[in-house]
Design an enzyme around this catalytic site. Structure first.
Site, short mmCIF file in Angstrom:
data_model
loop_
_atom_site.label_atom_id
_atom_site.label_comp_id
_atom_site.label_asym_id
_atom_site.label_seq_id
_atom_site.Cartn_x
_atom_site.Cartn_y
_atom_site.Cartn_z
N GLU A 34 -8.51 44.92 15.41
CA GLU A 34 -7.04 45.41 14.96
C GLU A 34 -7.28 46.65 14.61
O GLU A 34 -8.27 47.21 13.95
CB GLU A 34 -7.09 44.54 13.48
CG GLU A 34 -5.76 44.82 12.95
CD GLU A 34 -5.37 44.22 11.40
OE1 GLU A 34 -6.02 43.03 11.21
OE2 GLU A 34 -4.18 44.33 11.21
N ARG A 258 -21.36 36.73 11.82
CA ARG A 258 -21.48 38.08 11.33
C ARG A 258 -22.35 38.92 11.03
O ARG A 258 -23.29 38.39 10.26
CB ARG A 258 -19.83 38.41 10.72
CG ARG A 258 -20.00 37.86 9.42
CD ARG A 258 -18.47 38.16 8.59
NE ARG A 258 -18.18 39.29 8.64
CZ ARG A 258 -16.77 40.19 9.05
NH1 ARG A 258 -15.99 39.02 9.64
NH2 ARG A 258 -16.31 41.14 8.94
N LYS A 268 -13.62 46.76 6.50
CA LYS A 268 -12.69 47.98 6.96
C LYS A 268 -11.95 48.53 5.53
O LYS A 268 -11.77 49.47 5.40
CB LYS A 268 -11.83 47.68 8.03
CG LYS A 268 -12.44 48.00 9.29
CD LYS A 268 -11.63 47.84 10.55
CE LYS A 268 -11.35 46.17 11.05
NZ LYS A 268 -10.39 45.99 12.19
P1 ATP Z 1 -12.96 43.78 8.76
O1 ATP Z 1 -12.88 42.43 7.96
O2 ATP Z 1 -13.93 44.85 8.38
O3 ATP Z 1 -11.57 44.33 8.73
P2 ATP Z 1 -12.35 42.27 11.23
O4 ATP Z 1 -13.04 40.99 11.47
O5 ATP Z 1 -11.08 42.05 10.56
O6 ATP Z 1 -13.23 43.22 9.98
P3 ATP Z 1 -11.23 43.09 13.50
O7 ATP Z 1 -11.19 44.32 14.10
O8 ATP Z 1 -10.47 41.93 13.54
O9 ATP Z 1 -12.20 43.26 12.39
O10 ATP Z 1 -12.69 42.76 14.64
C1 ATP Z 1 -12.94 42.78 16.06
C2 ATP Z 1 -13.76 41.72 16.29
O11 ATP Z 1 -14.92 42.23 15.85
C3 ATP Z 1 -13.58 40.50 15.88
O12 ATP Z 1 -13.89 39.41 17.01
C4 ATP Z 1 -14.63 40.31 14.85
O13 ATP Z 1 -14.90 39.03 14.65
C5 ATP Z 1 -15.63 41.11 15.09
N1 ATP Z 1 -16.32 41.40 13.74
C6 ATP Z 1 -15.70 42.08 12.80
N2 ATP Z 1 -16.87 42.25 11.89
C7 ATP Z 1 -18.02 41.83 12.22
C8 ATP Z 1 -19.38 41.62 11.83
N3 ATP Z 1 -19.60 42.19 10.83
N4 ATP Z 1 -20.26 41.22 12.75
C9 ATP Z 1 -20.13 40.64 13.75
N5 ATP Z 1 -18.74 40.84 14.32
C10 ATP Z 1 -17.77 41.36 13.72
MG MG Z 2 -9.42 41.16 11.53
#
Ligand code: ATP
Ligand code: MG
Length: 551
Positions: A34, A258, A268
């Site tokens: 995102e 994760r 984030k």
């Molecule tokens: P945040 O909660 O920090 O906003 P998010 O999961 O919403 O993180 P996205 O931009 O949606 O962030 O993530 C893109 C991809 O990266 C998704 O497939 C997500 O599952 C993966 N991802 C995000 N954080 C992690 C993590 N800590 N470990 C492994 N994969 C991750």
């Molecule tokens: Mg997300």
């Protein structure tokens, strides 16, 4: 273990099965960020998995921006994400945006309405969540659930045409308000948001929800393996429901654990707060776990990939030791980085018997692992800087560096002997008068050894540098354990940045390697972008040694 006898992880097993049985002819994965922040180390794990699997099995990976929330998203993030992925060395097949599919998603929503599988709900957000029930208690049906198809179509189109304010109405799927999985209790498909989108501008004032977007985007692109983190486990039945109900290409979702790391956090939202409150110098502050942060810190793509390879892919959440990542950085830099001598807390050494005005230049290897490789020119003169820690007046027996009447070897050159200690009025050592032994020059004369070797810099040629020494961002190892009555910001490490200075051999300033260098006997440092013609700034990447060893 050899590469080819390494046990397959669960995703590799699934993929090998799918390829063997012909379920899919080849694999297509995707990375779906995102664009509401910068990528962090957790994303690096996801990137390594998605691109790594595609590369291993001759498949491809799409980059797909999950841009369904215009309020929090920005092109600044879109651009930074691409830069970070390229930096890691991955090349995506197609650059896609969920917003590219808004028309198609809208069509599918109308399709569900026509089939009596979606309805417009006028309840408030609170009423909807209350009506959803709990894990042990079934939900109650909305009073708007049995609107006619015609009414639903009309209201949904009016929502699209901007007739209603934010929150006034939503579109929901009509599934089962008593479903044991709460996600299946008439999930939201569309919400009203009068906001400009960074790509579609003001074309839309209704935006699809994550669950109504993600699986269908996978399907449109014919993603074979949609790999995400464990918290999406409960979303999978819904992911499958949309694909089956719409009768579209059957992408499948798989979940892995994760990445969590000690002494830092990977949300984030919280990282954005640190930036906005000025608690760090920006997204690329070298203390940040963001990819631009660790890049500025001097971490290399190779080290990050080594780390992701070591932690593997698991189905259980775990907290990884940040020392393992640091170990990987050290491994990579030890093999590749150029060496230079830098003195950080200088004490002057004067060689009593050095011929006045003489300068000797040495060709020293840039990397001792490659003694035949490139060299740098190091000047030696009769006045030198050494580090204060390398001298001790009342030294214990086991102290093998410089002490009164003791001898030590200066790295790459002579053995010197300390003959006189000069102090200022406060008793602080300001100068060490020494003699050098001309017969001890490496490659010439007779070889004799002493126990200690220390680094040095010629006073006549020393170049001042500014040093930024970094430490852990937080003081709490497991940042998921912040007590209820505290805030995560209470655990910011006040000593995460300490400023210092150094006196460097002149060749350091000419280094063209583009990666972190080793300050001999001290640590790895990388040139910072804040450097100007007046000042040279180095960030500490990681210390040279650590007792930590991976299992
Ligand atoms: P945040 O909660 O920090 O906003 P998010 O999961 O919403 O993180 P996205 O931009 O949606 O962030 O993530 C893109 C991809 O990266 C998704 O497939 C997500 O599952 C993966 N991802 C995000 N954080 C992690 C993590 N800590 N470990 C492994 N994969 C991750
Ligand atoms: Mg997300």
């Amino acid at each position: 273990m050899e590469e080819n006898e390494k046990k397959l992880n669960f995703l590799e097993e699934i993929i090998e099965d799918d390829l063997r049985t012909g379920k899919v002819p080849s694999i297509l994965t995707r990375f779906p960020p995102e664009p509401n922040g910068y990528l962090h180390l957790g994303h690096a794990k996801s990137l390594c998995i998605n691109f790594g699997l595609a590369m291993k099995y001759g498949g491809k990976t799409n980059l797909r921006y999950d841009d369904t929330n215009p309020v929090k998203e920005d092109v600044e993030y879109v651009d930074s994400i691409k830069e970070d992925i390229k930096w890691l060395g991955f090349q995506w097949e197609k650059e896609c945006y969920a917003s590219d599919y808004f028309d198609q998603l809208y069509e599918w929503a109308e399709d569900l309405i026509r089939r009596g599988l979606a309805y417009v709900d006028d309840q408030t957000q609170e009423e909807i969540s209350r009506g959803r029930g709990t894990v042990d208690k079934p939900g109650v049906e909305s009073p708007y659930r049995n609107r006619s198809v015609e009414e639903n179509l009309r209201l949904f189109r009016e929502m699209r045409d901007g007739k209603y304010a934010d929150g006034e109405k939503v579109l929901r799927a009509k599934i089962d308000m008593a479903h044991p999985n709460m996600m299946m209790r008439d999930p939201l498909l569309y919400r009203i948001k009068h906001a400009s989108h960074h790509r579609t501008g003001d074309k839309w004032c209704i935006y699809p929800m994550y669950d109504f977007t993600h699986g269908q985007c996978d399907s449109i692109e014919h993603i074979t393996h949609s790999i995400c983190t464990l918290e999406f486990d409960v979303h999978r039945p819904l992911y499958d429901w949309f694909i089956e109900t719409l009768g579209i290409y059957p992408s499948h979702q798989y979940e892995f654990a994760r990445l969590n790391l000690t002494y830092t956090l990977m949300s984030k939202r919280k990282l954005l707060e640190l930036v906005q409150k000025g608690l760090v110098a920006g997204w690329d502050d070298p203390r940040m776990p963001t990819l631009c942060g660790v890049r500025r810190r001097g971490y290399t793509p190779e080290a990050l990939k080594m780390f992701c390879d070591k932690i593997g892919v698991s189905k259980r959440d775990q907290l990884m030791d940040i020392q393992l990542l640091e170990w990987c950085v050290r491994q990579d830099l030890n093999a590749r980085s150029n060496r230079y001598m830098v003195v950080q807390d200088p004490v002057k050494v004067t060689l009593r018997n050095w011929p006045e005005g003489l300068v000797e230049w040495y060709d020293c290897p840039l990397n001792p692992a490659d003694p035949e490789g490139a060299t740098r020119k190091v000047p030696f003169t009769g006045t030198l800087w050494i580090d204060r820690a390398d001298f001790m007046e009342d030294a214990p027996k086991k102290f093998f560096r410089l002490k009164p009447d003791g001898e030590v070897r200066l790295k790459y050159t002579y053995i010197i002997k300390c003959e006189e200690v000069v102090k200022d009025a406060d008793g602080k050592v300001v100068e060490l008068v020494c003699s050098y032994d001309p017969s001890t020059k490496p490659g010439g004369g007779e070889w004799r050894s002493v126990k200690g070797t220390i680094h040095w810099v010629s006073c006549d040629f020393a170049k001042p540098v500014e040093l930024r020494n970094y430490d852990r961002l937080f003081t709490l190892a497991d940042m998921s354990q912040v007590p209820e009555d505290k805030d995560y910001k209470d655990f910011l490490n006040p000593e995460s940045l300490t400023l210092g200075t150094g006196l460097a051999e002149p060749a350091l300033l000419e280094d063209a390697s583009g990666i972190a260098v080793q300050f001999e006997r001290t640590g790895y440092y990388v040139l910072d972008k804040d450097s100007t013609t007046e000042k040279t700034v180095f960030n500490k990447t990681v210390s040279l040694k650590d007792s930590y060893k991976p299992e």
